[in-house]
Design an enzyme around this catalytic site. Structure first.
Site, mmCIF file in Angstrom:
data_model
loop_
_atom_site.group_PDB
_atom_site.id
_atom_site.type_symbol
_atom_site.label_atom_id
_atom_site.label_comp_id
_atom_site.label_asym_id
_atom_site.label_seq_id
_atom_site.Cartn_x
_atom_site.Cartn_y
_atom_site.Cartn_z
ATOM 1 N N GLU A 110 0.814 -1.208 0.000
ATOM 2 C CA GLU A 110 0.000 0.000 0.000
ATOM 3 C C GLU A 110 0.849 1.260 0.000
ATOM 4 O O GLU A 110 2.023 1.238 0.382
ATOM 5 C CB GLU A 110 -0.922 -0.015 1.214
ATOM 6 C CG GLU A 110 -0.150 -0.098 2.499
ATOM 7 C CD GLU A 110 -0.999 -0.572 3.680
ATOM 8 O OE1 GLU A 110 -1.956 -1.328 3.473
ATOM 9 O OE2 GLU A 110 -0.668 -0.172 4.796
ATOM 10 N N CYS A 123 3.548 8.309 0.860
ATOM 11 C CA CYS A 123 4.238 7.376 1.750
ATOM 12 C C CYS A 123 4.206 6.019 1.052
ATOM 13 O O CYS A 123 3.129 5.503 0.746
ATOM 14 C CB CYS A 123 3.464 7.346 3.072
ATOM 15 S SG CYS A 123 4.068 6.105 4.208
ATOM 16 N N CYS A 130 7.564 -7.080 6.479
ATOM 17 C CA CYS A 130 8.852 -6.633 7.022
ATOM 18 C C CYS A 130 9.372 -7.727 7.943
ATOM 19 O O CYS A 130 8.599 -8.347 8.673
ATOM 20 C CB CYS A 130 8.689 -5.327 7.795
ATOM 21 S SG CYS A 130 10.247 -4.700 8.480
ATOM 22 N N CYS A 134 9.033 -5.553 14.792
ATOM 23 C CA CYS A 134 8.714 -4.633 15.891
ATOM 24 C C CYS A 134 7.291 -4.937 16.372
ATOM 25 O O CYS A 134 6.356 -4.936 15.564
ATOM 26 C CB CYS A 134 8.841 -3.179 15.430
ATOM 27 S SG CYS A 134 10.443 -2.828 14.677
ATOM 28 N N CYS A 137 3.973 -2.845 15.458
ATOM 29 C CA CYS A 137 3.765 -2.475 14.061
ATOM 30 C C CYS A 137 2.997 -3.564 13.325
ATOM 31 O O CYS A 137 3.366 -4.745 13.392
ATOM 32 C CB CYS A 137 5.132 -2.235 13.417
ATOM 33 S SG CYS A 137 5.089 -2.118 11.625
ATOM 34 N N CYS A 361 1.087 1.938 8.303
ATOM 35 C CA CYS A 361 1.828 0.741 8.617
ATOM 36 C C CYS A 361 1.152 -0.597 8.329
ATOM 37 O O CYS A 361 0.939 -1.404 9.236
ATOM 38 C CB CYS A 361 2.231 0.759 10.090
ATOM 39 S SG CYS A 361 2.594 2.375 10.691
HETATM 40 N N1 SAH Z 1 10.796 0.216 8.675
HETATM 41 C C1 SAH Z 1 11.016 1.598 8.711
HETATM 42 C C2 SAH Z 1 10.036 2.408 7.888
HETATM 43 C C3 SAH Z 1 8.592 1.987 7.892
HETATM 44 S S1 SAH Z 1 7.723 2.212 9.405
HETATM 45 C C4 SAH Z 1 11.076 2.098 10.139
HETATM 46 O O1 SAH Z 1 10.720 1.346 11.050
HETATM 47 O O2 SAH Z 1 11.513 3.214 10.341
HETATM 48 C C5 SAH Z 1 7.493 3.964 9.432
HETATM 49 C C6 SAH Z 1 7.341 4.536 10.834
HETATM 50 O O3 SAH Z 1 6.082 4.128 11.404
HETATM 51 C C7 SAH Z 1 8.420 4.068 11.794
HETATM 52 O O4 SAH Z 1 8.908 5.141 12.525
HETATM 53 C C8 SAH Z 1 7.669 3.090 12.655
HETATM 54 O O5 SAH Z 1 8.286 2.906 13.886
HETATM 55 C C9 SAH Z 1 6.314 3.728 12.762
HETATM 56 N N2 SAH Z 1 5.250 2.821 13.213
HETATM 57 C C10 SAH Z 1 5.123 1.515 12.970
HETATM 58 N N3 SAH Z 1 4.007 1.020 13.560
HETATM 59 C C11 SAH Z 1 3.409 2.059 14.194
HETATM 60 C C12 SAH Z 1 2.217 2.200 14.965
HETATM 61 N N4 SAH Z 1 1.432 1.161 15.203
HETATM 62 N N5 SAH Z 1 1.910 3.422 15.446
HETATM 63 C C13 SAH Z 1 2.712 4.481 15.182
HETATM 64 N N6 SAH Z 1 3.843 4.419 14.461
HETATM 65 C C14 SAH Z 1 4.201 3.224 13.966
HETATM 66 FE FE1 SF4 Z 2 9.471 -3.135 9.992
HETATM 67 FE FE2 SF4 Z 2 7.402 -2.049 11.191
HETATM 68 FE FE3 SF4 Z 2 9.707 -2.312 12.516
HETATM 69 FE FE4 SF4 Z 2 9.510 -0.524 10.501
HETATM 70 S S1 SF4 Z 2 8.388 -0.480 12.439
HETATM 71 S S2 SF4 Z 2 11.173 -2.000 10.868
HETATM 72 S S3 SF4 Z 2 8.084 -1.613 9.140
HETATM 73 S S4 SF4 Z 2 8.421 -4.005 11.750
#
Ligand code: SAH
Ligand code: SF4
Length: 373
Positions: A110, A123, A130, A134, A137, A361
């Protein structure tokens, strides 16, 4: 706090079916060689690149400088359709639009397009899923499906540029101005395709979209070797580091790759990036109620960053389905900001554009998977 077990997948090209090759996968020189390999004069590659990047013209029948009988064959070879729109959802009176794309092998990714008064930002996703795991996420929960090709990433951007030029967002035709790698995936774990895409964005016509590097943000979970490689490219795109906490103990669980590269190393790599490019970097910090939003953590973060050229971007947590974590209380968020400001650290709280369409995300792709499974 329960943290799921993860398999960290780092820089492994995971590919099920071969993605068709696209001119966006190649450098300008390689494009000319590919054209020659197809029995065409090299200048045809430049003509097609101009139609693709400058005119945003996806219908080969409009390519009037190319003989009519060659147009479709050339398009099939150089600009095959790599992404197909499954559906779009909008909110904020149409100013935010989330597109769900199907790739040639059925994989879903997306992108989100957001119009503001002074800019339009897209975006985009750099991977399907991924591998970084994390736990807060949505994308991380599903694991890595595969890396996207440079063509597949670039197609999301060109589609957004086309939507802007065609006046598909309220307010009339506009130029796409900003690109953020904050959709699905960890961009630096798909390094080569991402760097090729950065060139496609930054290179002036006819080789690319001619968007300034400073309008591009690459967000990383903190892959130090990737940051170091990117520093060497000297591209001057904005770097965003997803830190989420100033202490290794909590970061080990919030961001599992922290077991490989600690906060100190990540910040040192970001500092070196800043030194080389002159670009202030961003620290992304998702505020999670009672997990990482205590004032002592803000204090520690302030001390870590006060002498660095960094800006903190606080993101109210967007809760993922089934998670017991949620966004911080208003007063805790305000206190967190106040403490950081006390250290002279620039800080903003990210607006929550697209919340009601699961704008963040991987949530739309996750929902679609449930619908189609
Ligand atoms: N993988 C990369 C880029 C994609 S995620 C990264 O982690 O930086 C983009 C941003 O969204 C990151 O800062 C991530 O930590 C944040 N993010 C992921 N899940 C989230 C959530 N549930 N609520 C708020 N921010 C979130
Ligand atoms: Fe991957 Fe989500 Fe962690 Fe970014 S925040 S590195 S997209 S698992």
């Amino acid at each position: 706090m329960s943290i799921p077990e993860v398999n960290l997948v780092f820089d492994e090209p995971v590919q099920r079916k071969k993605v068709p090759k696209h001119l966006a996968d190649y450098s300008p020189q390689e494009r000319r060689e590919v054209a020659q390999g197809l029995g065409l004069p090299a200048f045809r590659a430049t003509q097609v690149a101009t139609h693709y990047f400058s005119h945003l013209a996806d219908d080969p029948q409009t390519w009037s400088d190319i003989p009519a009988e060659l147009r479709q064959t050339i398009a099939d070879q150089l600009t095959p359709k790599l992404i197909e729109l499954v559906r779009s959802v909008t909110c904020d009176d149409g100013m935010t639009r989330k597109d769900l794309w199907k790739l040639h092998d059925g994989t879903l990714v997306e992108s989100v397009l957001m119009r503001y008064t002074d800019r339009v930002t897209v975006c985009i996703s750099s991977q399907a899923g991924c591998g970084m795991g994390c736990p807060f996420c949505a994308t991380g929960q599903a694991g890595l499906t595969r890396n996207l090709s440079a063509g597949e990433i670039t197609e999301q951007i060109v589609a957004a540029a086309r939507a802007c030029a065609n006046g598909e967002l309220p307010g009339g035709p506009v130029r796409l101005s900003n690109i953020v790698f904050m959709g699905m995936g960890e961009p630096l774990a798909n390094y080569n395709a991402v760097v090729r895409t950065l060139h496609n964005i930054i290179d002036p016509a006819p080789d690319g979209l001619g968007i300034s590097a400073r309008s591009v943000t690459v967000s990383t979970v903190g892959l130090v070797n990737g940051i170091e490689k990117l520093t060497e490219e000297g591209l001057a795109v904005t770097l965003a580091v997803s830190l989420h906490t100033p202490d290794d103990e909590l970061r080990d669980s919030l961001v599992p790759i922290n077991s490989r590269w600690k906060i100190k190393e990540v910040l040192a790599a970001a500092d070196a990036y800043e030194k080389r490019t002159g670009r202030r970097y961003s620290i992304e910090y998702a505020l999670i109620r009672d997990i990482n939003d205590q004032s002592w953590r803000s204090d520690l973060l302030g001390r870590l960053l006060k002498n660095r050229n960094a800006h903190v971007n606080l993101i109210p947590l967007n809760p993922t389905p089934g998670s017991k974590w949620t966004a911080s209380r208003r007063e805790d968020e305000a206190e967190f900001v106040r403490i950081l400001e006390g250290y002279g650290v620039p800080v903003t709280v990210r607006d929550t554009r697209g919340r009601e369409i699961d704008g963040a995300c991987g949530q739309l792709a996750a929902a679609e998977k449930v619908r189609t499974d």
